[in-house]
Design a protein around this motif. Structure first.
Motif, PDB file in Angstrom:
ATOM      1  N   SER A  51       0.825  -1.211   0.000  1.00 21.59           N
ATOM      2  CA  SER A  51       0.000   0.000   0.000  1.00 21.59           C
ATOM      3  C   SER A  51       0.858   1.260   0.000  1.00 21.59           C
ATOM      4  O   SER A  51       0.477   2.277  -0.592  1.00 21.59           O
ATOM      5  N   ASP A  52       2.024   1.195   0.639  1.00 21.90           N
ATOM      6  CA  ASP A  52       2.858   2.393   0.698  1.00 21.90           C
ATOM      7  C   ASP A  52       3.501   2.708  -0.643  1.00 21.90           C
ATOM      8  O   ASP A  52       3.636   3.881  -1.012  1.00 21.90           O
ATOM      9  N   ILE A  53       3.906   1.688  -1.402  1.00 23.15           N
ATOM     10  CA  ILE A  53       4.477   1.982  -2.712  1.00 23.15           C
ATOM     11  C   ILE A  53       3.366   2.423  -3.685  1.00 23.15           C
ATOM     12  O   ILE A  53       3.591   3.258  -4.565  1.00 23.15           O
ATOM     13  N   LEU A  54       2.156   1.914  -3.485  1.00 23.93           N
ATOM     14  CA  LEU A  54       1.027   2.417  -4.266  1.00 23.93           C
ATOM     15  C   LEU A  54       0.770   3.881  -3.935  1.00 23.93           C
ATOM     16  O   LEU A  54       0.507   4.702  -4.827  1.00 23.93           O
ATOM     17  N   TYR A  55       0.841   4.217  -2.665  1.00 23.90           N
ATOM     18  CA  TYR A  55       0.584   5.595  -2.229  1.00 23.90           C
ATOM     19  C   TYR A  55       1.616   6.559  -2.792  1.00 23.90           C
ATOM     20  O   TYR A  55       1.270   7.662  -3.244  1.00 23.90           O
ATOM     21  N   LEU A  56       2.872   6.151  -2.801  1.00 23.52           N
ATOM     22  CA  LEU A  56       3.947   7.055  -3.218  1.00 23.52           C
ATOM     23  C   LEU A  56       4.164   7.099  -4.725  1.00 23.52           C
ATOM     24  O   LEU A  56       4.620   8.120  -5.257  1.00 23.52           O
ATOM     25  N   THR A  57       3.854   5.999  -5.426  1.00 23.24           N
ATOM     26  CA  THR A  57       4.200   5.937  -6.858  1.00 23.24           C
ATOM     27  C   THR A  57       3.088   5.400  -7.756  1.00 23.24           C
ATOM     28  O   THR A  57       3.133   5.615  -8.968  1.00 23.24           O
ATOM     29  N   GLY A  58       2.150   4.639  -7.211  1.00 19.45           N
ATOM     30  CA  GLY A  58       1.149   3.991  -8.053  1.00 19.45           C
ATOM     31  C   GLY A  58       1.663   2.742  -8.742  1.00 19.45           C
ATOM     32  O   GLY A  58       0.965   2.161  -9.582  1.00 19.45           O
ATOM     33  N   TRP A  59       2.875   2.274  -8.389  1.00 22.01           N
ATOM     34  CA  TRP A  59       3.464   1.108  -9.049  1.00 22.01           C
ATOM     35  C   TRP A  59       2.866  -0.168  -8.478  1.00 22.01           C
ATOM     36  O   TRP A  59       2.856  -0.373  -7.275  1.00 22.01           O
ATOM     37  N   ASP A  60       2.361  -1.060  -9.371  1.00 32.10           N
ATOM     38  CA  ASP A  60       1.645  -2.245  -8.886  1.00 32.10           C
ATOM     39  C   ASP A  60       2.250  -3.567  -9.344  1.00 32.10           C
ATOM     40  O   ASP A  60       1.618  -4.618  -9.195  1.00 32.10           O
ATOM     41  N   GLU A  61       3.467  -3.553  -9.909  1.00 32.95           N
ATOM     42  CA  GLU A  61       4.107  -4.800 -10.321  1.00 32.95           C
ATOM     43  C   GLU A  61       5.019  -5.334  -9.212  1.00 32.95           C
ATOM     44  O   GLU A  61       5.492  -4.562  -8.361  1.00 32.95           O
ATOM     45  N   PRO A  62       5.298  -6.650  -9.232  1.00 30.89           N
ATOM     46  CA  PRO A  62       6.219  -7.214  -8.238  1.00 30.89           C
ATOM     47  C   PRO A  62       7.648  -6.720  -8.450  1.00 30.89           C
ATOM     48  O   PRO A  62       7.982  -6.141  -9.470  1.00 30.89           O
ATOM     49  N   LYS A  63       8.492  -6.989  -7.447  1.00 29.36           N
ATOM     50  CA  LYS A  63       9.924  -6.690  -7.499  1.00 29.36           C
ATOM     51  C   LYS A  63      10.147  -5.223  -7.864  1.00 29.36           C
ATOM     52  O   LYS A  63      10.608  -4.889  -8.963  1.00 29.36           O
ATOM     53  N   ALA A  64       9.825  -4.377  -6.906  1.00 29.12           N
ATOM     54  CA  ALA A  64      10.003  -2.939  -7.109  1.00 29.12           C
ATOM     55  C   ALA A  64      10.505  -2.311  -5.812  1.00 29.12           C
ATOM     56  O   ALA A  64      10.222  -2.803  -4.715  1.00 29.12           O
ATOM     57  N   LEU A  65      11.231  -1.224  -5.957  1.00 23.32           N
ATOM     58  CA  LEU A  65      11.801  -0.523  -4.810  1.00 23.32           C
ATOM     59  C   LEU A  65      11.812   0.970  -5.103  1.00 23.32           C
ATOM     60  O   LEU A  65      12.368   1.413  -6.113  1.00 23.32           O
ATOM     61  N   PHE A  66      11.185   1.754  -4.212  1.00 25.98           N
ATOM     62  CA  PHE A  66      11.219   3.218  -4.318  1.00 25.98           C
ATOM     63  C   PHE A  66      12.310   3.745  -3.399  1.00 25.98           C
ATOM     64  O   PHE A  66      12.380   3.375  -2.225  1.00 25.98           O
ATOM     65  N   VAL A  67      13.158   4.628  -3.929  1.00 26.29           N
ATOM     66  CA  VAL A  67      14.276   5.174  -3.173  1.00 26.29           C
ATOM     67  C   VAL A  67      14.227   6.701  -3.234  1.00 26.29           C
ATOM     68  O   VAL A  67      14.027   7.286  -4.306  1.00 26.29           O
ATOM     69  N   GLY A  68      14.419   7.313  -2.077  1.00 27.46           N
ATOM     70  CA  GLY A  68      14.598   8.756  -2.024  1.00 27.46           C
ATOM     71  C   GLY A  68      15.939   9.073  -1.382  1.00 27.46           C
ATOM     72  O   GLY A  68      16.230   8.585  -0.286  1.00 27.46           O
ATOM     73  N   HIS A  69      16.792   9.831  -2.074  1.00 26.91           N
ATOM     74  CA  HIS A  69      18.071  10.212  -1.483  1.00 26.91           C
ATOM     75  C   HIS A  69      18.403  11.647  -1.897  1.00 26.91           C
ATOM     76  O   HIS A  69      18.007  12.118  -2.972  1.00 26.91           O
ATOM     77  N   HIS A  70      19.113  12.328  -1.016  1.00 27.74           N
ATOM     78  CA  HIS A  70      19.453  13.732  -1.257  1.00 27.74           C
ATOM     79  C   HIS A  70      20.846  13.811  -1.879  1.00 27.74           C
ATOM     80  O   HIS A  70      21.796  13.214  -1.372  1.00 27.74           O
ATOM     81  N   ASP A  71      20.948  14.547  -2.987  1.00 24.73           N
ATOM     82  CA  ASP A  71      22.234  14.596  -3.701  1.00 24.73           C
ATOM     83  C   ASP A  71      23.096  15.793  -3.294  1.00 24.73           C
ATOM     84  O   ASP A  71      24.103  16.101  -3.935  1.00 24.73           O
ATOM     85  N   GLY A  72      22.711  16.458  -2.197  1.00 24.25           N
ATOM     86  CA  GLY A  72      23.432  17.644  -1.734  1.00 24.25           C
ATOM     87  C   GLY A  72      22.739  18.934  -2.105  1.00 24.25           C
ATOM     88  O   GLY A  72      22.952  19.967  -1.460  1.00 24.25           O
ATOM     89  N   GLU A  73      21.888  18.860  -3.125  1.00 27.06           N
ATOM     90  CA  GLU A  73      21.121  20.034  -3.549  1.00 27.06           C
ATOM     91  C   GLU A  73      19.623  19.830  -3.409  1.00 27.06           C
ATOM     92  O   GLU A  73      18.889  20.737  -3.030  1.00 27.06           O
ATOM     93  N   GLU A  74      19.170  18.619  -3.717  1.00 25.64           N
ATOM     94  CA  GLU A  74      17.732  18.343  -3.635  1.00 25.64           C
ATOM     95  C   GLU A  74      17.504  16.842  -3.524  1.00 25.64           C
ATOM     96  O   GLU A  74      18.398  16.028  -3.739  1.00 25.64           O
ATOM     97  N   TRP A  75      16.266  16.505  -3.146  1.00 24.88           N
ATOM     98  CA  TRP A  75      15.895  15.089  -3.078  1.00 24.88           C
ATOM     99  C   TRP A  75      15.700  14.547  -4.490  1.00 24.88           C
ATOM    100  O   TRP A  75      15.091  15.193  -5.348  1.00 24.88           O
ATOM    101  N   LYS A  76      16.215  13.349  -4.723  1.00 25.00           N
ATOM    102  CA  LYS A  76      16.049  12.638  -5.987  1.00 25.00           C
ATOM    103  C   LYS A  76      15.351  11.308  -5.706  1.00 25.00           C
ATOM    104  O   LYS A  76      15.613  10.659  -4.689  1.00 25.00           O
ATOM    105  N   THR A  77      14.499  10.928  -6.615  1.00 23.98           N
ATOM    106  CA  THR A  77      13.767   9.672  -6.436  1.00 23.98           C
ATOM    107  C   THR A  77      14.101   8.699  -7.556  1.00 23.98           C
ATOM    108  O   THR A  77      14.282   9.093  -8.713  1.00 23.98           O
ATOM    109  N   THR A  78      14.182   7.442  -7.184  1.00 22.76           N
ATOM    110  CA  THR A  78      14.483   6.378  -8.140  1.00 22.76           C
ATOM    111  C   THR A  78      13.532   5.217  -7.894  1.00 22.76           C
ATOM    112  O   THR A  78      13.250   4.863  -6.744  1.00 22.76           O
ATOM    113  N   LEU A  79      13.046   4.632  -8.976  1.00 24.00           N
ATOM    114  CA  LEU A  79      12.193   3.454  -8.880  1.00 24.00           C
ATOM    115  C   LEU A  79      12.900   2.301  -9.584  1.00 24.00           C
ATOM    116  O   LEU A  79      13.148   2.346 -10.789  1.00 24.00           O
TER     117      LEU A  79
END
Length: 449
Positions: A51-79
């Motif tokens: 439910s949390d990955i649906l809430y943050l991204t809407g992604w509904d397939e198996p084997k998925a990972l949402f990542v948020g990391h700060h690059d020193g200037e801003e937050w970047k997201t990777t799926l």
């Protein structure tokens, strides 16, 4: 294969921003989806995304990972997602793939799921805190635990590297407890489908039946409307209705008995949850009607308390007071109304009403969100955008000898449940189209038989 997430991308980006803004820039966020669950041997249960990955991204397939990391200037997201694989897709179905995720999903970057561990090893070592939901991806958990616990001379000298693991679930739960207008729109749809399913079952049942036949009427309506059950349906006739989480759903329901159906559907991840109790023969007996009216009155009074500024416990307290009054008046309880209620709403009424009155509902049928912070008995204040169930009941199990139940009540179980939206004004009953008054039920049961 999905064409894209359910909501417009800006809604997901707002959700991500609301979460990431609460994290220190020297942290990294890891939200994996659910893993596949084995049903038997090499057969899996149908996959349902976290439910949390649906809430943050809407992604509904198996084997998925949402990542948020700060690059020193801003937050970047990777799926991280499964990439396209022609052979695998011929067996298991089409995939969106990395390029599709990059083009149509609310993230800065999409990468192959198989590369996640190599990429994260470097990212995590530059952070001090790892926010991760563990228990979904064993390899990811192992990596994080190793990076946090491994001691090296370089880490000792520089002081760099991850030193703590934190579960981000409470932060997500607090965001999810209030629904947006877009979420509410889908929840209304799920509520209408479930209401129609219950009504269809009422209209197509008359006299002796079987729990499984009635279940098929409910769930076929779900499927016809492109939804799935949001939990295992409870279809309980006669004394089975006194078992709160009855799931056998295979017994004969005799003419003259009540049938209790607790069944809801899920639409695009969002749940509905309805309970109705009705006579399979089409008419309540006088005893059944008396008890049913007590539960219905309690539910109406509880729904009336679903207003902003009231506490989470106010609907439950209203239900307990109303049920207590009703049971004393018809002689089920031989005590005062005050004794039936109890000092802490734990009086004798609890012999026949053992559960709470409400729970949150949303992406999970028992949705997330702390409702009694620090154990506060009254609970938090209700706010617009919250959606909760209201479901008082009375249960008189014939098989429980210690209760000394009057034979005329024995074997009766009644629960009435609706999904209620807290608004700025009057509560909105999302499931209001499903019959629940005695007159409406009796005018519905068996009408299409």
């Amino acid at each position: 294969m999905s064409d894209g997430p359910v909501f417009p991308l800006p809604e997901y980006l707002r959700r991500q921003s609301a979460l990431l803004s609460q994290l220190d820039i020297h942290s990294i966020l890891l939200i994996p989806t659910n893993d596949m669950k084995i049903r038997s041997n090499d057969v899996h249960f149908p996959f349902r995304a976290s439910s949390d990955i649906l809430y943050l991204t809407g992604w509904d397939e198996p084997k998925a990972l949402f990542v948020g990391h700060h690059d020193g200037e801003e937050w970047k997201t990777t799926l991280f997602v499964r990439d396209n694989n022609e052979l695998a897709e011929r067996w298991e179905g089409r995939r969106v793939g990395v390029s599709g995720a990059q083009e149509r999903w609310p993230v800065d970057n999409a990468r192959d799921w198989e590369s996640r561990l190599d990429a994260l090893e470097g990212w995590i070592q530059t952070k001090s805190t790892v926010y991760i939901q563990q228990g979904h991806d064993q390899d990811l958990d192992t990596l994080v635990n190793r990076l946090v616990t491994t001691k090296t001379r370089e880490r000792t000298v520089s002081g760099k590297g991850p030193i703590s693991i934190v579960d981000p679930s409470p932060l997500l739960a607090e965001l999810r407890i209030r629904k947006s207008e877009s979420e509410i729109s889908i929840m209304r749809e799920a509520a209408i489908i479930a209401s129609n399913a219950h009504t269809h079952a009422m209209r197509n049942t008359k006299g002796e039946s079987n729990e499984s036949e009635i279940q098929s009427l409910i769930e076929s309506t779900f499927m016809k409307n492109h939804s799935v059950p949001s939990y295992g349906s409870i279809v309980a006739g006669g004394d089975n209705a006194t078992i709160l989480h009855y799931h056998a759903n295979r017994d004969v329901v005799e003419d003259g008995s009540l049938i209790l159906i607790d069944a809801g559907c899920e639409v695009q991840g969002y749940a509905s949850d309805i309970t109705r109790t009705w006579p399979v023969g089409g008419k309540f007996s006088q005893v059944q009607r008396d008890l049913y009216e007590i539960v219905l009155t309690a539910q109406i009074e509880a729904i009336e308390m679903c207003r902003p500024g009231n506490t989470w416990s106010d609907p439950h307290k209203a239900a307990v007071r109303s049920l207590s009054k009703g049971l004393v008046e018809i002689g089920v309880l031989d005590c005062s109304i005050e004794e039936a209620i109890g000092k802490n709403y734990d009086g004798r009424v609890r012999e026949f009403f053992m559960h709470g009155t409400s729970h949150s509902i949303g992406l999970d049928v028992h949705d997330v969100g702390v409702i009694k912070p620090n154990g506060d008995d009254d609970g938090r204040l209700l706010e617009p955008g919250m959606v909760l169930t209201v479901e008082p009941g009375l249960y008189f199990p014939e098989w429980v000898e210690t209760l000394n139940i009057d034979p005329k009540f024995a074997g009766i179980g009644i629960r009435i449940e609706d999904d209620v939206l807290i608004t700025d004004g009057d509560p909105e009953v999302l499931t209001a189209s499903c019959p629940k008054t005695v007159v409406d039920i009796e005018n519905t049961v068996g009408k299409d038989v």
